[in-house]
Design a protein around this motif. Structure first.
Motif, PDB file in Angstrom:
ATOM      1  N   THR A   1      -9.649  -2.680   4.125  1.00  0.00           N
ATOM      2  CA  THR A   1      -8.674  -1.585   3.641  1.00  0.00           C
ATOM      3  C   THR A   1      -7.775  -0.307   5.126  1.00  0.00           C
ATOM      4  OG1 THR A   1     -11.016  -0.385   3.104  1.00  0.00           O
ATOM      5  CG2 THR A   1     -10.109  -1.857   1.839  1.00  0.00           C
TER       6      THR A   1
ATOM      7  N   ARG B   1      -1.512  11.150   3.834  1.00  0.00           N
ATOM      8  CA  ARG B   1      -0.867  11.674   2.941  1.00  0.00           C
ATOM      9  C   ARG B   1      -0.055  13.614   2.486  1.00  0.00           C
ATOM     10  NH1 ARG B   1      -4.814   9.871   0.395  1.00  0.00           N
ATOM     11  NH2 ARG B   1      -3.650   8.366  -1.310  1.00  0.00           N
TER      12      ARG B   1
ATOM     13  N   LEU C   1      -5.387   7.360   6.040  1.00  0.00           N
ATOM     14  CA  LEU C   1      -4.650   7.519   4.219  1.00  0.00           C
ATOM     15  C   LEU C   1      -5.122   8.883   4.180  1.00  0.00           C
ATOM     16  CD1 LEU C   1      -6.338   5.078   2.131  1.00  0.00           C
ATOM     17  CD2 LEU C   1      -3.770   5.398   2.660  1.00  0.00           C
TER      18      LEU C   1
ATOM     19  N   GLU D   1       1.647   1.850  -3.439  1.00  0.00           N
ATOM     20  CA  GLU D   1       0.130   1.919  -4.708  1.00  0.00           C
ATOM     21  C   GLU D   1      -0.755   2.676  -4.329  1.00  0.00           C
ATOM     22  OE1 GLU D   1      -2.027  -2.001  -4.227  1.00  0.00           O
ATOM     23  OE2 GLU D   1      -1.007  -3.242  -5.432  1.00  0.00           O
ATOM     24  N   GLU D   2      -0.555   3.104  -2.792  1.00  0.00           N
ATOM     25  CA  GLU D   2      -1.187   4.516  -2.308  1.00  0.00           C
ATOM     26  C   GLU D   2      -0.306   5.332  -2.629  1.00  0.00           C
ATOM     27  OE1 GLU D   2      -4.791   4.341  -1.709  1.00  0.00           O
ATOM     28  OE2 GLU D   2      -4.961   2.684  -1.715  1.00  0.00           O
ATOM     29  N   PHE D   3       0.676   5.627  -1.858  1.00  0.00           N
ATOM     30  CA  PHE D   3       1.551   7.034  -1.943  1.00  0.00           C
ATOM     31  C   PHE D   3       2.355   6.942  -2.816  1.00  0.00           C
ATOM     32  CE2 PHE D   3      -0.299   5.867   2.043  1.00  0.00           C
ATOM     33  CZ  PHE D   3      -0.509   6.629   1.900  1.00  0.00           C
TER      34      PHE D   3
ATOM     35  N   ARG E   1       0.897  -1.014   0.168  1.00  0.00           N
ATOM     36  CA  ARG E   1      -0.105   0.304  -0.098  1.00  0.00           C
ATOM     37  C   ARG E   1       0.650   1.078   0.231  1.00  0.00           C
ATOM     38  NH1 ARG E   1      -4.379  -2.380   4.652  1.00  0.00           N
ATOM     39  NH2 ARG E   1      -5.747  -3.260   3.279  1.00  0.00           N
TER      40      ARG E   1
ATOM     41  N   LEU F   1      -0.948   0.878   7.588  1.00  0.00           N
ATOM     42  CA  LEU F   1      -0.899   0.813   5.988  1.00  0.00           C
ATOM     43  C   LEU F   1      -1.701  -0.631   5.569  1.00  0.00           C
ATOM     44  CD1 LEU F   1       1.845   2.293   4.363  1.00  0.00           C
ATOM     45  CD2 LEU F   1       0.019   3.517   4.611  1.00  0.00           C
TER      46      LEU F   1
END
Length: 346
Positions: A143, A153, A149, A42-44, A39, A138
């Motif tokens: 999720t 971020r 998140l 992929e997320e950041f 994550r 994370l």
């Protein structure tokens, strides 16, 4: 204490250090850890860089300190994230190379036992970040929580002010990491209750300090907290862990801060939502409410004795409950008891 400064922020695509300065739980729960790393990518859009002790339980404190120092020294790494907390980071910080940390300030993210390192960086004049765990947040089952998140971020990438908001739902009953199948299911959550405000209707602006209350007590015992004058005017952050300290212990720790001369210097106090459930104490909702009420009364009692005019906000989601909001440690904060708002500068 040196003048506090914000380190430069990473950008998507950067390499970031992932370290275990406290407990090397990635060695025991690799499935949770690998999910957190995925994550992070992929997320950041960040590339995690592990160090020799990241996946080692019981690593020598000097080796963990060596990894931390190397993470700050590496010019290709732009931020440092803790995998999780633990209970012995207090043995690591004496072995850090402070000259290297001062010369290479980087955003550091961690909470719980990481209060030791957050406080250490604070004394070196480096703003860090309370919150953000590769395993806990994370690697959250189901999720990652959207509030976590968004906050993480913003703290990682975006300079400027960020408004914290009360969570519409909360939880303190994590899934069992020992069973990989539980990673597919969302943890148990309950309807949000909002923040609870106490004290005068005024606006407080300052810098933050504090963290996990039990760790603050250890720091007091080992004389690793700065001078009273260094903390005067700061906003105190306090939250408690899965060890579920009693209301009596919470009061006594705050009393110790008061007798040290610290508690009276904080014009505002943020209190994290009390975690009131653990695997060995699976409390009912009624028991959880009672625990939180008793803790709240203990905090109010101590503040009435040492700082009765403080602005106090209870049930802010920055501690051991879910979701978790990131708060800059040593960074700027506005606690607005008139507009009932809390804003932090990332």
């Amino acid at each position: 204490m040196e003048s506090l400064r914000y380190p430069p922020k990473p950008r998507p695509g950067d390499r970031v250090a992932v370290v275990s300065p406290s407990a090397g739980l990635p060695a025991i729960f690799p499935h949770v850890y690998e999910l957190g790393l995925r994550r992070l990518r992929e997320e950041f859009g960040l590339e995690p860089v592990e160090f020799p002790t990241t996946r080692v339980m019981g690593a020598d404190p000097r080796d963990r300190a060596r990894d931390l120092t190397a993470a700050f020294a590496d010019p290709t790494i732009t931020a440092v994230l803790a995998t999780v907390g633990g209970d012995d980071l207090i043995t690591v910080t004496p072995h850090l190379d402070d000259a290297v940390l001062r010369a290479n300030p980087k955003p550091y993210f961690g909470y719980s036992d990481n209060t030791n390192l957050l406080n250490h960086l604070h004394r070196l004049g480096i703003v860090a970040y309370h919150g953000g765990s590769v395993l806990v947040h994370l690697g959250r089952p189901g999720t990652p929580h959207p509030l976590t998140l968004d906050s993480l971020r913003a703290a990682l990438f975006t300079p400027g002010w960020y408004d914290l908001i009360p969570a519409p739902e909360w939880g303190d009953q994590p899934n069992d990491w020992r069973d990989p199948a539980t990673l597919a299911a969302e943890p148990v959550m309950f309807p949000g209750t909002g923040w609870r405000w106490q004290g005068p209707a005024r606006v407080v602006r300052g810098r933050t300090w504090g963290g996990n209350l039990e760790i603050l007590h250890w720091l007091l015992a080992t004389d690793r907290i700065g001078a009273v004058a260094d903390h005067a005017g700061e906003v105190l952050l306090i939250e408690t862990s899965e060890e579920l300290p009693s209301a009596t212990e919470v009061y006594r720790i705050l009393r110790d801060l008061g007798e040290r001369g610290l508690l009276g210097g904080f014009p505002a106090v943020l209190v994290g939502r009390a975690k009131a459930w653990d695997f060995d104490r699976p409390h009912t909702m009624e028991q959880r409410r009672a625990y939180a009420d008793e803790q709240r009364a203990a905090v109010i009692r101590a503040l009435n004795e040492y700082r009765p005019d403080a602005v106090v906000v209870f049930d802010v989601d920055f501690g051991h409950t879910d979701p978790q909001l990131i708060i800059p440690y040593g960074g700027e904060i506005v606690v607005d008891a008139v507009g009932r708002r809390i804003s932090v500068r990332y």
